[in-house]
Design an enzyme around this catalytic site. Structure first.
Site, PDB file in Angstrom:
ATOM      1  N   LYS A   1      -9.568  -2.227   6.004  1.00  0.00           N
ATOM      2  CA  LYS A   1     -10.322  -3.622   6.039  1.00  0.00           C
ATOM      3  C   LYS A   1     -11.333  -4.240   6.844  1.00  0.00           C
ATOM      4  O   LYS A   1     -10.488  -3.648   8.372  1.00  0.00           O
ATOM      5  CB  LYS A   1      -9.648  -4.726   5.604  1.00  0.00           C
ATOM      6  CG  LYS A   1     -10.234  -5.680   5.342  1.00  0.00           C
ATOM      7  CD  LYS A   1      -9.394  -7.276   5.025  1.00  0.00           C
ATOM      8  CE  LYS A   1      -7.768  -6.885   5.648  1.00  0.00           C
ATOM      9  NZ  LYS A   1      -6.428  -7.615   5.052  1.00  0.00           N
TER      10      LYS A   1
ATOM     11  N   ASP B   1       3.571   0.685  17.654  1.00  0.00           N
ATOM     12  CA  ASP B   1       2.132  -0.101  17.473  1.00  0.00           C
ATOM     13  C   ASP B   1       1.292   1.280  18.063  1.00  0.00           C
ATOM     14  O   ASP B   1       1.131   2.104  18.972  1.00  0.00           O
ATOM     15  CB  ASP B   1       2.363  -0.687  18.729  1.00  0.00           C
ATOM     16  CG  ASP B   1       0.657  -1.236  19.933  1.00  0.00           C
ATOM     17  OD1 ASP B   1      -0.054  -0.990  18.640  1.00  0.00           O
ATOM     18  OD2 ASP B   1       0.662  -2.020  20.329  1.00  0.00           O
TER      19      ASP B   1
ATOM     20  N   TRP C   1       0.575  -0.629   0.207  1.00  0.00           N
ATOM     21  CA  TRP C   1       0.335   0.543   0.045  1.00  0.00           C
ATOM     22  C   TRP C   1       0.841   1.266   0.221  1.00  0.00           C
ATOM     23  O   TRP C   1       0.483   2.216  -1.054  1.00  0.00           O
ATOM     24  CB  TRP C   1      -1.251   0.119   1.432  1.00  0.00           C
ATOM     25  CG  TRP C   1      -2.185  -0.877   0.605  1.00  0.00           C
ATOM     26  CD1 TRP C   1      -2.180  -1.806   0.306  1.00  0.00           C
ATOM     27  CD2 TRP C   1      -3.564  -0.880   1.458  1.00  0.00           C
ATOM     28  NE1 TRP C   1      -3.703  -2.288   0.256  1.00  0.00           N
ATOM     29  CE2 TRP C   1      -4.757  -1.533   0.979  1.00  0.00           C
ATOM     30  CE3 TRP C   1      -4.045   0.262   2.381  1.00  0.00           C
ATOM     31  CZ2 TRP C   1      -5.973  -1.446   1.290  1.00  0.00           C
ATOM     32  CZ3 TRP C   1      -5.705  -0.037   2.469  1.00  0.00           C
ATOM     33  CH2 TRP C   1      -5.700  -0.675   2.188  1.00  0.00           C
TER      34      TRP C   1
END
Length: 238
Positions: free
Chosen positions: A189, A125, A83
């Site tokens: 997604k 993270d 991506w």
């Protein structure tokens, strides 16, 4: 010779069959067979993309046009970088489109990503406290696009996997609320399975338009789809 093909070759699609090797599970054999016969996998090798998922983003952007020259893009869970590759070209991060604005592409992931010209990838993270501020510092401001092709580790239990990916997507959405500029776009997604209503409501509260789409590159036997939320209102609403 007449030049006419009478053998039948070229008159039907050829499919690679993979034999189950000793020590290889049937599921692994079926996955390998699917990979070998997947036209998007072959296209990724041909076009130099790091994975077939690049075509999902290309197809989404062809339809919704959110990766425009000059855009500042954040890719959550960016490994292996397919991506990022698409975003670099579309937002003109390398300045190759003369006369067009130059964009910025930033990726974050739990693992290191192979360097890619035009993009910066950090080990981070995004769920950590202060991650949003760190990303904005790296960007030098707010983002125009936050996108995610992340999927939680599969447990083998369909309902559990669905809940995990929806929780991940919701967390990504909240992250987007903190880093997006007004009128920004969120792309992620999701998995069909009945727990999407809460996420849809959350996005509709914070974006002017929310679309759900299954791009052609998404395998027909997969329950995945993508949400494209455009026109960020500027602040999260409870």
């Amino acid at each position: 010779m007449t030049g006419k093909n009478t053998s039948g070759r070229g008159q039907r699609d050829l499919k690679v069959k993979v034999k189950t090797a000793r020590g290889r599970k049937l599921s692994s054999t079926l996955w390998l067979e699917r990979q070998l016969n997947d036209p998007y996998v072959a296209a990724a090798r041909r076009d130099g993309y790091r994975g077939r998922a690049a075509y999902k983003l290309l197809e989404l952007d062809d339809k919704y046009r959110f990766l425009v020259p000059g855009a500042r893009v954040v890719d959550l869970g960016c490994a292996p970088g397919g991506w990022l590759q698409v975003a670099v070209v579309r937002v003109n991060a390398l300045g190759e489109k003369k006369g067009k604005r130059v964009g910025t592409v930033l990726g974050v992931d739990l693992q290191e990503v192979e360097p890619l010209a035009g993009a910066t990838a950090h080990v981070l993270d995004f769920l950590d406290e202060g991650a949003d501020g760190q990303v904005k510092d790296w960007l030098g401001g707010s983002a125009d696009v936050v996108m995610s092709d992340m999927a939680a580790s599969a447990s083998g239990h369909k309902q559990t996997d669905h809940m995990r990916i929806m929780a991940l997507c919701e967390a990504a959405a909240h992250f987007a609320f903190d880093v997006l500029d007004e009128n920004g776009t969120f792309v992620a997604k999701v998995l069909a399975g009945g727990a999407e209503a809460e996420l849809q409501q959350l996005l509709k509260q914070n974006f002017r338009k929310v679309a759900n789409v299954k791009p052609p590159a998404s395998r027909s036997d997969s329950s995945e789809k993508y949400v494209v939320a455009t026109g960020f209102r500027g602040q999260a609403k409870d």
